[in-house]
Motif scaffolding. Structure first.
Motif, PDB file in Angstrom:
ATOM      1  N   PHE A  34       9.911  69.092  19.468  1.00 58.26           N
ATOM      2  CA  PHE A  34      10.217  70.179  19.876  1.00 58.26           C
ATOM      3  C   PHE A  34       9.507  71.195  18.866  1.00 58.26           C
ATOM      4  N   HIS A  35       8.937  72.295  19.090  1.00 61.56           N
ATOM      5  CA  HIS A  35       8.257  73.112  18.442  1.00 61.56           C
ATOM      6  C   HIS A  35       9.392  74.314  18.586  1.00 61.56           C
ATOM      7  N   ILE A  36       9.667  74.520  17.087  1.00 65.14           N
ATOM      8  CA  ILE A  36      10.642  75.571  16.979  1.00 65.14           C
ATOM      9  C   ILE A  36       9.753  76.543  16.241  1.00 65.14           C
ATOM     10  N   VAL A  37       9.714  77.950  16.817  1.00 61.93           N
ATOM     11  CA  VAL A  37       8.494  78.624  16.296  1.00 61.93           C
ATOM     12  C   VAL A  37       9.188  80.223  15.998  1.00 61.93           C
ATOM     13  N   CYS A  53       1.348  56.431  16.044  1.00 69.36           N
ATOM     14  CA  CYS A  53       2.364  57.556  16.174  1.00 69.36           C
ATOM     15  C   CYS A  53       2.507  58.302  14.835  1.00 69.36           C
ATOM     16  N   VAL A  54       2.009  59.451  14.921  1.00 66.54           N
ATOM     17  CA  VAL A  54       2.199  60.256  13.666  1.00 66.54           C
ATOM     18  C   VAL A  54       3.709  60.340  13.093  1.00 66.54           C
ATOM     19  N   SER A  55       4.548  60.669  14.042  1.00 63.59           N
ATOM     20  CA  SER A  55       5.927  60.985  13.793  1.00 63.59           C
ATOM     21  C   SER A  55       6.719  59.732  13.481  1.00 63.59           C
ATOM     22  N   CYS A  56       6.375  58.729  13.927  1.00 62.34           N
ATOM     23  CA  CYS A  56       6.824  57.322  13.329  1.00 62.34           C
ATOM     24  C   CYS A  56       6.341  56.900  12.175  1.00 62.34           C
ATOM     25  N   ARG A  57       5.190  57.175  11.736  1.00 61.21           N
ATOM     26  CA  ARG A  57       4.427  56.646  10.388  1.00 61.21           C
ATOM     27  C   ARG A  57       5.106  57.823   9.402  1.00 61.21           C
ATOM     28  N   ALA A 116      15.270  68.508   6.927  1.00 60.01           N
ATOM     29  CA  ALA A 116      16.747  68.124   7.022  1.00 60.01           C
ATOM     30  C   ALA A 116      16.446  66.890   8.051  1.00 60.01           C
ATOM     31  N   SER A 117      17.601  66.074   8.111  1.00 58.07           N
ATOM     32  CA  SER A 117      17.564  64.948   8.932  1.00 58.07           C
ATOM     33  C   SER A 117      19.133  64.652   9.152  1.00 58.07           C
ATOM     34  N   ASP A 118      19.412  64.007  10.439  1.00 52.41           N
ATOM     35  CA  ASP A 118      20.394  62.979  10.449  1.00 52.41           C
ATOM     36  C   ASP A 118      20.051  61.550  11.007  1.00 52.41           C
ATOM     37  N   THR A 119      21.029  61.173  11.700  1.00 49.52           N
ATOM     38  CA  THR A 119      20.866  59.624  12.184  1.00 49.52           C
ATOM     39  C   THR A 119      19.754  59.758  13.305  1.00 49.52           C
ATOM     40  N   HIS A 120      19.590  60.933  14.147  1.00 48.30           N
ATOM     41  CA  HIS A 120      18.968  61.081  15.299  1.00 48.30           C
ATOM     42  C   HIS A 120      17.722  61.844  15.127  1.00 48.30           C
ATOM     43  N   TRP A 121      17.443  63.009  14.288  1.00 44.42           N
ATOM     44  CA  TRP A 121      16.745  64.050  14.369  1.00 44.42           C
ATOM     45  C   TRP A 121      16.105  64.304  13.086  1.00 44.42           C
ATOM     46  N   ARG A 122      14.919  64.756  12.684  1.00 40.66           N
ATOM     47  CA  ARG A 122      14.203  65.196  11.496  1.00 40.66           C
ATOM     48  C   ARG A 122      13.453  66.411  11.820  1.00 40.66           C
ATOM     49  N   ALA A 123      13.517  67.345  10.920  1.00 44.97           N
ATOM     50  CA  ALA A 123      12.824  68.897  11.005  1.00 44.97           C
ATOM     51  C   ALA A 123      11.874  68.718   9.943  1.00 44.97           C
ATOM     52  N   LEU A 146       8.070  75.008  13.258  1.00 45.17           N
ATOM     53  CA  LEU A 146       8.693  73.743  12.898  1.00 45.17           C
ATOM     54  C   LEU A 146       8.605  72.675  13.878  1.00 45.17           C
ATOM     55  N   VAL A 147       9.061  71.765  13.599  1.00 46.94           N
ATOM     56  CA  VAL A 147       9.296  70.517  14.757  1.00 46.94           C
ATOM     57  C   VAL A 147      10.181  69.804  14.308  1.00 46.94           C
ATOM     58  N   LEU A 148      10.973  69.616  15.569  1.00 45.20           N
ATOM     59  CA  LEU A 148      12.313  68.620  15.677  1.00 45.20           C
ATOM     60  C   LEU A 148      11.932  67.473  16.281  1.00 45.20           C
ATOM     61  N   VAL A 149      11.922  66.422  15.469  1.00 45.80           N
ATOM     62  CA  VAL A 149      11.704  65.027  16.113  1.00 45.80           C
ATOM     63  C   VAL A 149      12.651  64.030  15.978  1.00 45.80           C
ATOM     64  N   PRO A 150      12.618  63.228  17.103  1.00 50.62           N
ATOM     65  CA  PRO A 150      13.735  62.370  17.300  1.00 50.62           C
ATOM     66  C   PRO A 150      13.363  61.113  16.096  1.00 50.62           C
ATOM     67  N   ARG A 151      14.105  60.479  15.363  1.00 45.63           N
ATOM     68  CA  ARG A 151      13.977  59.342  14.521  1.00 45.63           C
ATOM     69  C   ARG A 151      13.520  58.228  15.075  1.00 45.63           C
ATOM     70  N   ARG A 152      13.736  57.914  16.120  1.00 44.28           N
ATOM     71  CA  ARG A 152      13.238  56.856  17.004  1.00 44.28           C
ATOM     72  C   ARG A 152      12.184  57.125  17.702  1.00 44.28           C
TER      73      ARG A 152
END
Length: 144
Positions: free
Chosen positions: A99-102, A3-7, A22-29, A41-47
């Protein structure tokens, strides 16, 4: 780890700005790679999660706020008219929800509006890593 996001998240402490706007406990941009559009942009869950329905209540509670904050920052930095937000998570290595944020620019060609904007994804080499890093740092300053 396939998984590219997890890596990427596992190496976040040393990630370049384009991978960690940027990020918080749950999300990374992050800024997407392989695109000709600065401001994709992509908004990705941290888990690791592969379906929106599997998001926790805590992840879901902050999702909308992240999408709006990133959209506002994109508008401030790029002058985009609006942002597109889409989620598929189907490509090989990218089943992790994202999530793609374009940024949809005022002068964007009609054939690249709406879902056709995805024609700008998968470009090689795309926007350079250095330019995406510069852009990511500017977005960080604009996040409200």
């Amino acid at each position: 780890m396939t998984c590219v996001s997890c890596r990427t998240d596992a190496a976040l402490a040393t990630a370049p700005p384009r991978e960690h706007i940027a990020s918080d406990t749950h999300w990374r941009a992050a800024h997407a790679f392989g695109t000709d559009l600065l401001g994709w942009l992509v908004l990705v869950p941290r888990r690791h999660v592969t379906a929106v329905a599997a998001l926790t209540d805590a992840e879901a509670a902050t999702l909308g706020a992240w999408q709006v904050r990133l959209s506002r920052a994109l508008h401030a930095v790029t002058g985009c008219e609006k942002t597109y937000i889409a989620q598929f998570a189907e490509a090989e290595g990218f089943a992790h929800v994202h999530f793609h944020i374009v940024a949809r620019m005022p002068d964007q060609a009609p054939e690249l509006k709406g879902p056709r904007v995805f024609a700008l994804l998968g470009a090689e080499p795309g926007v350079s890593a250095g330019r995406r890093d510069e852009f990511a740092l500017e977005l960080r300053r604009r996040l409200v």
